[in-house]
Design a protein around this motif. Structure first.
Motif, mmCIF file in Angstrom:
data_model
loop_
_atom_site.group_PDB
_atom_site.id
_atom_site.type_symbol
_atom_site.label_atom_id
_atom_site.label_comp_id
_atom_site.label_asym_id
_atom_site.label_seq_id
_atom_site.Cartn_x
_atom_site.Cartn_y
_atom_site.Cartn_z
ATOM 1 N N PRO A 260 -1.717 6.409 11.744
ATOM 2 C CA PRO A 260 -0.322 6.055 12.083
ATOM 3 C C PRO A 260 0.077 4.682 11.574
ATOM 4 O O PRO A 260 1.173 4.501 11.033
ATOM 5 C CB PRO A 260 -0.304 6.124 13.607
ATOM 6 N N PHE A 261 -0.819 3.687 11.733
ATOM 7 C CA PHE A 261 -0.500 2.352 11.225
ATOM 8 C C PHE A 261 -0.352 2.356 9.709
ATOM 9 O O PHE A 261 0.567 1.737 9.162
ATOM 10 C CB PHE A 261 -1.588 1.363 11.636
ATOM 11 N N GLY A 262 -1.275 3.040 9.018
ATOM 12 C CA GLY A 262 -1.193 3.092 7.566
ATOM 13 C C GLY A 262 0.091 3.737 7.087
ATOM 14 O O GLY A 262 0.717 3.281 6.120
ATOM 15 N N ALA A 263 0.513 4.802 7.775
ATOM 16 C CA ALA A 263 1.750 5.475 7.382
ATOM 17 C C ALA A 263 2.961 4.576 7.619
ATOM 18 O O ALA A 263 3.847 4.461 6.751
ATOM 19 C CB ALA A 263 1.900 6.783 8.162
ATOM 20 N N LEU A 264 3.016 3.933 8.777
ATOM 21 C CA LEU A 264 4.145 3.033 9.064
ATOM 22 C C LEU A 264 4.147 1.825 8.136
ATOM 23 O O LEU A 264 5.206 1.381 7.672
ATOM 24 C CB LEU A 264 4.088 2.578 10.516
ATOM 25 N N PHE A 265 2.962 1.269 7.848
ATOM 26 C CA PHE A 265 2.887 0.112 6.949
ATOM 27 C C PHE A 265 3.344 0.479 5.546
ATOM 28 O O PHE A 265 4.074 -0.272 4.894
ATOM 29 C CB PHE A 265 1.452 -0.412 6.919
ATOM 30 N N THR A 266 2.947 1.653 5.084
ATOM 31 C CA THR A 266 3.376 2.097 3.761
ATOM 32 C C THR A 266 4.875 2.358 3.722
ATOM 33 O O THR A 266 5.567 1.978 2.763
ATOM 34 C CB THR A 266 2.617 3.371 3.371
ATOM 35 N N LEU A 267 5.386 2.993 4.782
ATOM 36 C CA LEU A 267 6.801 3.361 4.812
ATOM 37 C C LEU A 267 7.714 2.154 5.011
ATOM 38 O O LEU A 267 8.774 2.060 4.376
ATOM 39 C CB LEU A 267 7.034 4.380 5.929
ATOM 40 N N MET A 268 7.312 1.211 5.881
ATOM 41 C CA MET A 268 8.194 0.106 6.254
ATOM 42 C C MET A 268 7.962 -1.169 5.458
ATOM 43 O O MET A 268 8.840 -2.044 5.442
ATOM 44 C CB MET A 268 8.030 -0.204 7.753
ATOM 45 N N VAL A 269 6.812 -1.311 4.799
ATOM 46 C CA VAL A 269 6.507 -2.553 4.078
ATOM 47 C C VAL A 269 6.313 -2.296 2.582
ATOM 48 O O VAL A 269 7.030 -2.857 1.742
ATOM 49 C CB VAL A 269 5.259 -3.236 4.673
ATOM 50 N N LEU A 270 5.328 -1.473 2.251
ATOM 51 C CA LEU A 270 5.003 -1.284 0.841
ATOM 52 C C LEU A 270 6.118 -0.563 0.081
ATOM 53 O O LEU A 270 6.453 -0.951 -1.057
ATOM 54 C CB LEU A 270 3.688 -0.502 0.712
ATOM 55 N N ALA A 271 6.690 0.475 0.676
ATOM 56 C CA ALA A 271 7.740 1.227 -0.010
ATOM 57 C C ALA A 271 8.977 0.365 -0.293
ATOM 58 O O ALA A 271 9.499 0.390 -1.420
ATOM 59 C CB ALA A 271 8.111 2.470 0.802
ATOM 60 N N PRO A 272 9.505 -0.420 0.665
ATOM 61 C CA PRO A 272 10.650 -1.281 0.339
ATOM 62 C C PRO A 272 10.342 -2.319 -0.734
ATOM 63 O O PRO A 272 11.193 -2.614 -1.583
ATOM 64 C CB PRO A 272 10.975 -1.957 1.680
ATOM 65 N N ILE A 273 9.123 -2.878 -0.702
ATOM 66 C CA ILE A 273 8.760 -3.846 -1.734
ATOM 67 C C ILE A 273 8.740 -3.183 -3.109
ATOM 68 O O ILE A 273 9.279 -3.713 -4.092
ATOM 69 C CB ILE A 273 7.394 -4.482 -1.403
ATOM 70 N N GLY A 274 8.115 -2.011 -3.176
ATOM 71 C CA GLY A 274 8.079 -1.295 -4.445
ATOM 72 C C GLY A 274 9.463 -0.911 -4.941
ATOM 73 O O GLY A 274 9.758 -1.003 -6.139
ATOM 74 N N TYR A 275 10.328 -0.495 -4.016
ATOM 75 C CA TYR A 275 11.689 -0.123 -4.410
ATOM 76 C C TYR A 275 12.484 -1.334 -4.893
ATOM 77 O O TYR A 275 13.256 -1.237 -5.859
ATOM 78 C CB TYR A 275 12.393 0.535 -3.234
ATOM 79 N N ALA A 276 12.296 -2.481 -4.238
ATOM 80 C CA ALA A 276 12.987 -3.693 -4.675
ATOM 81 C C ALA A 276 12.525 -4.112 -6.070
ATOM 82 O O ALA A 276 13.350 -4.512 -6.915
ATOM 83 C CB ALA A 276 12.751 -4.820 -3.674
ATOM 84 N N VAL A 277 11.225 -4.048 -6.318
ATOM 85 C CA VAL A 277 10.722 -4.387 -7.648
ATOM 86 C C VAL A 277 11.283 -3.427 -8.689
ATOM 87 O O VAL A 277 11.683 -3.838 -9.789
ATOM 88 C CB VAL A 277 9.180 -4.372 -7.652
ATOM 89 N N TYR A 278 11.327 -2.143 -8.360
ATOM 90 C CA TYR A 278 11.858 -1.143 -9.289
ATOM 91 C C TYR A 278 13.331 -1.406 -9.599
ATOM 92 O O TYR A 278 13.751 -1.388 -10.765
ATOM 93 C CB TYR A 278 11.665 0.248 -8.685
ATOM 94 N N GLU A 279 14.138 -1.657 -8.578
ATOM 95 C CA GLU A 279 15.568 -1.881 -8.776
ATOM 96 C C GLU A 279 15.850 -3.166 -9.537
ATOM 97 O O GLU A 279 16.895 -3.288 -10.186
ATOM 98 C CB GLU A 279 16.270 -1.917 -7.417
ATOM 99 N N SER A 280 14.947 -4.147 -9.448
ATOM 100 C CA SER A 280 15.195 -5.422 -10.118
ATOM 101 C C SER A 280 15.171 -5.311 -11.636
ATOM 102 O O SER A 280 15.639 -6.223 -12.328
ATOM 103 C CB SER A 280 14.157 -6.458 -9.659
ATOM 104 N N PHE A 281 14.645 -4.210 -12.173
ATOM 105 C CA PHE A 281 14.585 -4.028 -13.619
ATOM 106 C C PHE A 281 15.782 -3.255 -14.168
ATOM 107 O O PHE A 281 15.815 -2.942 -15.355
ATOM 108 C CB PHE A 281 13.294 -3.303 -14.018
#
Length: 318
Positions: free
Chosen positions: A39-60
């Motif tokens: 559960p922690f891994g899923a929430l951490f991926t969904l709430m932290v890693l995914a937004p960071i990855g999406y922000a990096v993607y959109e910045s290009f």
């Protein structure tokens, strides 16, 4: 004549142990741990890693609009052009330098006060320790937005008791002026976070065996000499931890200046890096805002990780 008891088991527990079934390695225990971590891994991926990855993607990318905004938008890959624009943006770079200046002055002052309060609470002559510890911690317990609103009223020249007191001795001080606005924000941060850092340092002091202090006192080391030569070196890890937290918190400064700009014209919408990124998002320049956010994240990581490596190389963390 020897008497034997054939029905009596004389084997020792060590001899019977191999007969017991053994739990296979890598059995249920690791699988159970993974189930708890899932559960922690899923929430951490969904709430932290995914937004960071999406922000990096959109910045290009960069969104192009035409036809007075009535036609569909077109997203075009532009590489690092948003990063180049961000590094060339005067308001954004000024906000970074402003926050760095604030951190260089405010963070050491705040941690110095936190250390002083922790040492006073840990001294032998301290009385009512629980009461004073709660009093010191109360500013942090107050929500940041409420505290910022309170301080904004205390800074307004027409109602500020500080301005009125200084006026009686011939000093006309405007805490919201361009030269003092950053100092006022630093005071708000120091007031709100000193108690929090004090609690961390005081907890580290409480964890030190009292026998060390008693031995130092027997050797003639007492008072401030005891604090300087024994207590402070032993709480270096706690000081380093609070320093890292303070660096990250200063880089993410947002609440205090955002509320203060309602009453201070000198505090602009791009006063800090996060405010500058928020302003870009408010004018629908999301890709540029993502690039600014990524730059701020990288800068925060470099400063905090660089500080940790510095103290490790100098041996301060020992």
């Amino acid at each position: 004549m020897a008497i034997t008891y054939p029905d009596h088991d004389v084997t020792s527990p060590a001899e019977r142990a191999p007969l017991l079934p053994r739990r296979p390695a890598g059995g249920r225990a690791p699988r159970s741990a993974m189930l708890f971590l899932l559960p922690f891994g899923a929430l951490f991926t969904l709430m932290v890693l995914a937004p960071i990855g999406y922000a990096v993607y959109e910045s290009f990318f960069e969104v192009h609009r035409s036809g007075l905004g009535l036609s569909p938008t077109v997203a075009e890959f532009t590489g690092v052009s948003n990063y180049v624009k961000a590094l060339q943006d005067r308001d954004f770079m000024t906000s970074i330098l402003r926050v760095l200046l604030l951190g260089v002055v405010q963070v050491p002052v705040m941690l110095g006060l936190s250390l002083l309060l922790a040492l006073l609470l840990d001294s032998r002559s301290a009385r009512f320790r629980r009461t004073f510890r709660m009093i010191f911690f109360l500013p942090f317990a107050m929500p940041g937005a409420i505290a910022a609103i309170m301080w904004s009223f205390l800074y307004i020249p027409s109602v500020s008791p500080f301005t009125a007191a200084l006026r009686t001795i011939g000093l006309n001080v405007d805490f919201l002026s361009g030269g003092l606005a950053l100092v006022s924000i630093g005071n708000m941060m120091t007031w709100g976070w000193t108690g929090y850092n004090m609690l961390i340092i005081h907890s580290a002091l409480q964890a030190i065996p009292r026998e060390l202090f008693e031995a130092a006192v027997l050797d003639g080391c007492s008072g401030w000499r005891l604090a300087w030569h024994v207590k402070i070196p032993l709480v270096r890890p706690a000081l380093i931890l609070t320093m890292v937290f303070s660096i990250i918190g200063t880089a993410q400064l947002y609440t205090e200046p955002d509320i203060l700009r309602r009453v201070a014209s000198t505090v602009t919408a791009t006063y800090t890096p996060i405010m500058a990124s928020q302003y870009s998002a408010n004018i629908n320049n999301y890709n540029f805002a993502a690039a600014q956010a990524v730059i701020l994240a990288v800068l925060t990581f470099v400063l905090s990780f660089g500080f940790l490596k510095f103290v490790q190389r100098k041996g301060f963390g020992a």
